[in-house]
Structures are given as structure tokens and as C-alpha cells.
Design a protein around this motif. Sequence first.
Motif, PDB file in Angstrom:
ATOM      1  N   MET A   1       0.838  -1.185   0.000  1.00  9.91           N
ATOM      2  CA  MET A   1       0.000   0.000   0.000  1.00  9.91           C
ATOM      3  C   MET A   1       0.882   1.248   0.000  1.00  9.91           C
ATOM      4  SD  MET A   1      -2.959   1.045   2.704  1.00  9.91           S
ATOM      5  CE  MET A   1      -3.833  -0.439   2.258  1.00  9.91           C
ATOM      6  N   ILE A   2       0.557   2.225  -0.850  1.00  5.71           N
ATOM      7  CA  ILE A   2       1.425   3.374  -1.035  1.00  5.71           C
ATOM      8  C   ILE A   2       1.209   4.457   0.019  1.00  5.71           C
ATOM      9  CG2 ILE A   2       1.621   3.001  -3.508  1.00  5.71           C
ATOM     10  CD1 ILE A   2      -0.431   5.226  -3.933  1.00  5.71           C
ATOM     11  N   MET A   3       0.132   4.372   0.815  1.00  5.62           N
ATOM     12  CA  MET A   3      -0.159   5.452   1.747  1.00  5.62           C
ATOM     13  C   MET A   3      -0.423   4.913   3.144  1.00  5.62           C
ATOM     14  SD  MET A   3      -2.408   7.993  -0.676  1.00  5.62           S
ATOM     15  CE  MET A   3      -1.976   9.414   0.318  1.00  5.62           C
ATOM     16  N   LYS A   4       0.409   4.023   3.610  1.00  7.66           N
ATOM     17  CA  LYS A   4       0.245   3.416   4.923  1.00  7.66           C
ATOM     18  C   LYS A   4       0.219   4.498   6.003  1.00  7.66           C
ATOM     19  CE  LYS A   4       2.206  -0.062   8.012  1.00  7.66           C
ATOM     20  NZ  LYS A   4       0.907  -0.686   8.266  1.00  7.66           N
ATOM     21  N   ASP A   5      -0.820   4.435   6.825  1.00  6.12           N
ATOM     22  CA  ASP A   5      -1.024   5.339   7.962  1.00  6.12           C
ATOM     23  C   ASP A   5      -1.413   6.761   7.571  1.00  6.12           C
ATOM     24  OD1 ASP A   5      -0.387   3.258   9.713  1.00  6.12           O
ATOM     25  OD2 ASP A   5       1.747   3.731   9.654  1.00  6.12           O
ATOM     26  N   TYR A   6      -1.496   7.065   6.287  1.00  5.30           N
ATOM     27  CA  TYR A   6      -1.856   8.431   5.892  1.00  5.30           C
ATOM     28  C   TYR A   6      -3.220   8.833   6.439  1.00  5.30           C
ATOM     29  CZ  TYR A   6      -3.482  12.387   3.175  1.00  5.30           C
ATOM     30  OH  TYR A   6      -4.002  13.597   2.825  1.00  5.30           O
ATOM     31  N   TYR A   7      -4.156   7.891   6.467  1.00  5.03           N
ATOM     32  CA  TYR A   7      -5.535   8.216   6.840  1.00  5.03           C
ATOM     33  C   TYR A   7      -5.814   8.087   8.338  1.00  5.03           C
ATOM     34  CZ  TYR A   7      -6.956   8.764   2.010  1.00  5.03           C
ATOM     35  OH  TYR A   7      -7.101   9.235   0.721  1.00  5.03           O
ATOM     36  N   THR A   8      -4.791   7.918   9.137  1.00  9.75           N
ATOM     37  CA  THR A   8      -4.979   7.840  10.589  1.00  9.75           C
ATOM     38  C   THR A   8      -5.750   9.057  11.080  1.00  9.75           C
ATOM     39  OG1 THR A   8      -2.966   6.560  10.883  1.00  9.75           O
ATOM     40  CG2 THR A   8      -3.817   7.709  12.811  1.00  9.75           C
ATOM     41  N   SER A   9      -6.811   8.803  11.839  1.00  7.27           N
ATOM     42  CA  SER A   9      -7.722   9.803  12.407  1.00  7.27           C
ATOM     43  C   SER A   9      -8.711  10.365  11.395  1.00  7.27           C
ATOM     44  CB  SER A   9      -6.965  10.975  13.058  1.00  7.27           C
ATOM     45  OG  SER A   9      -6.489  11.903  12.093  1.00  7.27           O
ATOM     46  N   LYS A  10      -8.626   9.957  10.124  1.00  9.18           N
ATOM     47  CA  LYS A  10      -9.569  10.437   9.119  1.00  9.18           C
ATOM     48  C   LYS A  10     -10.780   9.503   9.023  1.00  9.18           C
ATOM     49  CE  LYS A  10      -6.391  13.136   6.274  1.00  9.18           C
ATOM     50  NZ  LYS A  10      -5.358  13.246   7.309  1.00  9.18           N
ATOM     51  N   VAL A  11     -11.905  10.070   8.601  1.00  8.18           N
ATOM     52  CA  VAL A  11     -13.168   9.338   8.516  1.00  8.18           C
ATOM     53  C   VAL A  11     -13.577   9.214   7.052  1.00  8.18           C
ATOM     54  CG1 VAL A  11     -15.583   9.249   9.235  1.00  8.18           C
ATOM     55  CG2 VAL A  11     -13.850  10.244  10.772  1.00  8.18           C
TER      56      VAL A  11
END
Length: 261
Positions: A1-11
Motif C-alpha cells: 500500500m502506497i499510503m500506509k497510515d496516511y488516513y490515521t484519524s480520518k473518517v
Amino acid sequence: MIMKDYYTSKVVLITGGGQGIGLGMAQAFAEAGAKVIIADADAEAGQEALARLKQQDLQVTFIPCDVALEEQVQDLMKQVSKEYGVLDALTNNAGIADPFVKPLQEMPIDVFDRVLAVNLRGPLLCSKYALPLLQKAAHPAILNISSTRAFMSEPNTFPYSASKGGLEALTHSLAVSLTAERVRVNAIAPGWIEVGEWEKERQRYTPQHSKEDKEQHPVGRVGMPEDIAEAALFLCSDKAGFITGQSLTIDGGMTVKMIYK
């Protein structure tokens, strides 16, 4: 996956997320750290998807919703607002997937109406009622899942093709209309995506593709939900902050290859 952890805390809300491409995207966003809401009219698929992702310790909830029905969409967004208070990305993926209907002279008009209600009215309703939540996000995005059938057809697929063609137009119209709200709107037009292993359990199957199937695609294979999910992760992120009103075709090159049979 190219964006690991990028979406942390995002809904992230994914309609039609109970199976197929929607489930593939739900898993990818959750693996990237997002709090994922799966909305699906198929309660069986939704509950199975919830259990599948919970087993991987991913943050996911399921809310039943028929996106063609305004009251259910309103209730969906009220629940999202109560639980999270914000929405970073809306992925309008829910749709009646089988493109084939009876010949025009035999097709009941209610079949056409139902396909457009789910595939086109649904994304409009979801975008409308998600907007107050999206406006609370730092980099809000809407992603519509269209289809290459918006641009090319087989016989007797007119409800599906018309709905996806309309969704392409809705994408650029929303992108221009929501500039003041800071909401970027894009689309992905998938080609042949094999979802056999991403279906609910009683419909799941092991894919088998012939040499001819694979050779229809310049990349040499049929697509997978992961192919769509990777692009969705990018387009819904601020890494794609200069991209709006666009449609990305993901079909392994099939629609640009001339095939003579």
C-alpha cells in the motif's frame, strides 16, 4: 500500500462497501488508518464485511442504507455526524452492478428507473447530505465510482451505461459547483474488475480467466479491487490536491486496444 497510515484519524464513508470493489476500498482505507463506515443496502454483505475487517483489527462500522431513498441517506449522515462529527472522504460506490437487461422493446421502464435511482440519484443524495460533514474536514473529497461502460457498450446495457454516463457528468458538475465548499470531486471508471473473492460468502467463487480474457488487457491480466483501491487512496488524499473534476480510467488498457474477432 502506497499510503500506509496516511488516513490515521480520518473518517471515510464508502457506499456499497459490503462486497466487491467497495469492500476492497474499505479494507485499503482502513489499513491506511481510516475510520471506515460501510453503507450497504445488503445487510448480509454488510455484516460479513464488518466481521471480516474487524478480524483484522481495523476500525470499521456498518450502517444499512439504500442510497436511492432520501430518508435513508439522511439517517445515514445523521448517524455519521453523531458518531464522528466530520467526514474526510465520501466514496460513492453503491450501484446495481449487473449491466444487462432485456432488449429495449421488452424492458420494463421500472428497471431503468431503479438503476438510475441507485447508480445516479444515490451519489447525488449522498453528496448533498454529506456536504456539511465534508466541510468540516481539512481536505474534503468525493470520489464517484463510474465505469468504462459510460464510454462504450455491449447490447442491452442502456440503464447501466446511462447511469454511469450521468455519473461522469455529475462528477465534473459537482467539482465546479463545490469549489466554494473546498470539496474536490473526482471519479474512477473501472474496467473488468474480478470481484469473485470479494463477494459475500454464499456468492463467493474462485476466479478463472482464459488466455483470451487476459489478452484483452495490454497489461496481461484482469483487474482486481486492489487496483481501484490504490487509486482511491490517492485521489481522496491531499496528495491529489490539484486534481478535481477528473475521471481516471483503470482498465488495464482494455478500452484503448483494438480487438478484431
